[in-house]
Design a protein around this motif. Structure first.
Motif, PDB file in Angstrom:
ATOM      1  N   ALA A 169     154.102 -26.199  33.049  1.00 63.44           N
ATOM      2  CA  ALA A 169     153.663 -25.161  33.991  1.00 63.44           C
ATOM      3  C   ALA A 169     153.268 -23.879  33.271  1.00 63.44           C
ATOM      4  CB  ALA A 169     154.778 -24.869  34.986  1.00 63.44           C
ATOM      5  N   ALA A 170     154.042 -23.478  32.275  1.00 63.34           N
ATOM      6  CA  ALA A 170     153.813 -22.198  31.601  1.00 63.34           C
ATOM      7  C   ALA A 170     152.638 -22.245  30.628  1.00 63.34           C
ATOM      8  CB  ALA A 170     155.073 -21.771  30.855  1.00 63.34           C
ATOM      9  N   ASN A 171     152.472 -23.365  29.929  1.00 62.02           N
ATOM     10  CA  ASN A 171     151.488 -23.427  28.844  1.00 62.02           C
ATOM     11  C   ASN A 171     150.293 -24.312  29.148  1.00 62.02           C
ATOM     12  OD1 ASN A 171     153.278 -21.853  27.354  1.00 62.02           O
ATOM     13  ND2 ASN A 171     154.386 -23.640  26.629  1.00 62.02           N
ATOM     14  N   GLY A 172     150.348 -25.019  30.265  1.00 58.33           N
ATOM     15  CA  GLY A 172     149.243 -25.900  30.586  1.00 58.33           C
ATOM     16  C   GLY A 172     149.222 -27.164  29.768  1.00 58.33           C
ATOM     17  N   VAL A 173     150.304 -27.371  28.976  1.00 59.14           N
ATOM     18  CA  VAL A 173     150.443 -28.595  28.184  1.00 59.14           C
ATOM     19  C   VAL A 173     151.859 -29.089  28.327  1.00 59.14           C
ATOM     20  CG1 VAL A 173     148.676 -28.024  26.487  1.00 59.14           C
ATOM     21  CG2 VAL A 173     151.029 -27.279  26.101  1.00 59.14           C
ATOM     22  N   LYS A 174     152.057 -30.345  28.085  1.00 61.71           N
ATOM     23  CA  LYS A 174     153.389 -30.903  28.160  1.00 61.71           C
ATOM     24  C   LYS A 174     154.107 -30.699  26.834  1.00 61.71           C
ATOM     25  CE  LYS A 174     155.838 -35.060  29.588  1.00 61.71           C
ATOM     26  NZ  LYS A 174     155.716 -36.437  30.102  1.00 61.71           N
ATOM     27  N   ALA A 175     155.335 -30.192  26.888  1.00 57.62           N
ATOM     28  CA  ALA A 175     156.127 -30.024  25.658  1.00 57.62           C
ATOM     29  C   ALA A 175     156.567 -31.409  25.205  1.00 57.62           C
ATOM     30  CB  ALA A 175     157.343 -29.139  25.927  1.00 57.62           C
ATOM     31  N   SER A 176     155.936 -31.897  24.181  1.00 53.89           N
ATOM     32  CA  SER A 176     156.158 -33.279  23.755  1.00 53.89           C
ATOM     33  C   SER A 176     157.555 -33.456  23.187  1.00 53.89           C
ATOM     34  CB  SER A 176     155.129 -33.651  22.675  1.00 53.89           C
ATOM     35  OG  SER A 176     155.429 -34.896  22.110  1.00 53.89           O
ATOM     36  N   VAL A 177     158.141 -34.633  23.445  1.00 58.67           N
ATOM     37  CA  VAL A 177     159.451 -34.945  22.864  1.00 58.67           C
ATOM     38  C   VAL A 177     159.280 -35.873  21.675  1.00 58.67           C
ATOM     39  CG1 VAL A 177     160.680 -34.618  25.009  1.00 58.67           C
ATOM     40  CG2 VAL A 177     159.749 -36.867  24.505  1.00 58.67           C
ATOM     41  N   LYS A 178     158.061 -36.103  21.267  1.00 53.40           N
ATOM     42  CA  LYS A 178     157.804 -37.015  20.132  1.00 53.40           C
ATOM     43  C   LYS A 178     157.960 -36.263  18.832  1.00 53.40           C
ATOM     44  CE  LYS A 178     154.665 -39.874  22.831  1.00 53.40           C
ATOM     45  NZ  LYS A 178     153.307 -40.408  22.939  1.00 53.40           N
ATOM     46  N   VAL A 205     159.191 -30.517  20.877  1.00 55.27           N
ATOM     47  CA  VAL A 205     160.641 -30.417  21.021  1.00 55.27           C
ATOM     48  C   VAL A 205     161.339 -31.007  19.804  1.00 55.27           C
ATOM     49  CG1 VAL A 205     162.637 -31.190  22.374  1.00 55.27           C
ATOM     50  CG2 VAL A 205     160.587 -30.385  23.539  1.00 55.27           C
ATOM     51  N   LYS A 206     160.828 -32.136  19.329  1.00 57.08           N
ATOM     52  CA  LYS A 206     161.454 -32.804  18.183  1.00 57.08           C
ATOM     53  C   LYS A 206     161.426 -31.913  16.941  1.00 57.08           C
ATOM     54  CE  LYS A 206     161.315 -37.067  15.449  1.00 57.08           C
ATOM     55  NZ  LYS A 206     160.636 -38.373  15.262  1.00 57.08           N
ATOM     56  N   VAL A 207     160.284 -31.307  16.688  1.00 50.96           N
ATOM     57  CA  VAL A 207     160.147 -30.430  15.514  1.00 50.96           C
ATOM     58  C   VAL A 207     161.041 -29.192  15.670  1.00 50.96           C
ATOM     59  CG1 VAL A 207     158.553 -28.934  14.236  1.00 50.96           C
ATOM     60  CG2 VAL A 207     157.836 -31.224  14.930  1.00 50.96           C
ATOM     61  N   ALA A 208     161.068 -28.631  16.878  1.00 49.63           N
ATOM     62  CA  ALA A 208     161.895 -27.447  17.127  1.00 49.63           C
ATOM     63  C   ALA A 208     163.379 -27.761  16.948  1.00 49.63           C
ATOM     64  CB  ALA A 208     161.634 -26.911  18.534  1.00 49.63           C
ATOM     65  N   LEU A 209     163.804 -28.933  17.417  1.00 53.98           N
ATOM     66  CA  LEU A 209     165.205 -29.338  17.245  1.00 53.98           C
ATOM     67  C   LEU A 209     165.544 -29.502  15.762  1.00 53.98           C
ATOM     68  CD1 LEU A 209     165.654 -31.901  20.168  1.00 53.98           C
ATOM     69  CD2 LEU A 209     166.814 -29.702  19.923  1.00 53.98           C
ATOM     70  N   ALA A 210     164.601 -30.044  15.011  1.00 53.06           N
ATOM     71  CA  ALA A 210     164.813 -30.199  13.558  1.00 53.06           C
ATOM     72  C   ALA A 210     164.931 -28.834  12.889  1.00 53.06           C
ATOM     73  CB  ALA A 210     163.664 -31.003  12.948  1.00 53.06           C
ATOM     74  N   GLU A 211     164.141 -27.882  13.368  1.00 53.85           N
ATOM     75  CA  GLU A 211     164.173 -26.524  12.818  1.00 53.85           C
ATOM     76  C   GLU A 211     165.511 -25.851  13.123  1.00 53.85           C
ATOM     77  OE1 GLU A 211     162.307 -23.505  10.594  1.00 53.85           O
ATOM     78  OE2 GLU A 211     161.682 -25.571  10.969  1.00 53.85           O
ATOM     79  N   ILE A 212     166.008 -26.055  14.333  1.00 53.93           N
ATOM     80  CA  ILE A 212     167.321 -25.507  14.700  1.00 53.93           C
ATOM     81  C   ILE A 212     168.392 -26.104  13.799  1.00 53.93           C
ATOM     82  CG2 ILE A 212     169.107 -25.449  16.497  1.00 53.93           C
ATOM     83  CD1 ILE A 212     166.849 -23.575  17.188  1.00 53.93           C
TER      84      ILE A 212
END
Length: 263
Positions: free
Chosen positions: A254-263, A212-219
């Protein structure tokens, strides 16, 4: 007896009656009073008819949306992103003070966003590797195909611009029409940011899933080029609400089987 008058509401049949009695000045009703009442009756019948037509149209529209949504789920598989996409988009719409009607159109646009995918070959969606240039061009055509399919449904006209232009870029480098800045409908600008963010943190067979952190930076990096800075600011504000962030993490676990990290 001129102390009361009554006029029926007549459509194809009598649907009601309007009656008046005991004038305030205690005078008898006149022919003029009767003509006024007849005029009101005619207007009331039109209003009743329009209300019924609106209700029938709404039911047909909702049925159409539900049918297309089920078709998309059968064709594309379960759309895990849909609930959180809808929630973030609507919360942003409220934050930007869109009207109730605009929010409704925005929500309907989300449900119908990928309608054009129904016209694409199965192999494009089933492919696990990167798309070829030809396949990518087919995918780029989805917004236009979606708009063309939905234009024939008059009650869905307001959602067409949102769907057609959600791949436009704020600097004019997007598609299908290369619209720029506020030429792009605000609903499409909202969907563009949220859809891109969710794609970034979603698992794909041909690339790494972003945190999430990387995606927010990309946005943020693409604010002013791909995305409207005002919309990005609103998006960041909504996403950082604890309730929304918790749902993002839960949805992707739930969708990916992994937790979307906020780190």
């Amino acid at each position: 007896d001129k102390t009361s008058i009554a006029v029926p509401f007549i459509e194809d049949d009598i649907v009601g009656v309007i009656a008046l009695w005991q004038k305030i000045d205690s005078q008898p009703f006149t022919k003029i009073d009767l003509e006024i009442l007849k005029s009101l009756s005619e207007q009331a019948v039109v209003a009743i008819k329009n209300a019924r037509l609106f209700e029938e149209t709404e039911q047909l529209t909702l049925g159409t949306i539900k049918t297309i949504s089920h078709l998309l789920e059968d064709y594309l598989g379960e759309r895990h992103q849909l609930p959180i996409l809808r929630e973030i988009v609507i919360e942003m719409g409220k934050e930007l003070q869109l009207s109730g009607k605009e929010l409704m159109h925005l929500d309907r646009a989300i449900l119908l966003l990928d309608t054009g995918a129904l016209a694409l070959p199965d192999k494009v969606w089933q492919k696990k590797e990167r798309l070829t240039k030809k396949e990518y061009q087919l995918v780029k055509g989805i917004p236009a195909k979606s708009a063309n399919l939905l234009r024939s449904i008059s009650s869905l006209q307001p959602v067409v611009p949102i769907i057609l232009h959600h791949r436009e870029c704020f600097d004019g480098s997007g598609y299908p029409e290369g619209l720029k800045g506020e030429q792009i409908p605000i609903g499409a600008r909202i969907v563009s940011v949220v859809n891109s963010f969710l794609a970034m943190i979603s698992k794909r067979p041909y690339r790494e899933q972003m945190t999430v952190k990387v995606a927010l930076a990309e946005i943020d990096k693409n604010s002013g080029t791909q995305f409207d800075p005002k919309i990005v600011e609103c998006f960041v504000k909504v996403v950082h609400r604890k309730a929304v962030m918790d749902k993002i993490k839960h949805a992707y676990k739930a969708a990916n089987g992994v937790k979307a990290s906020v780190k």
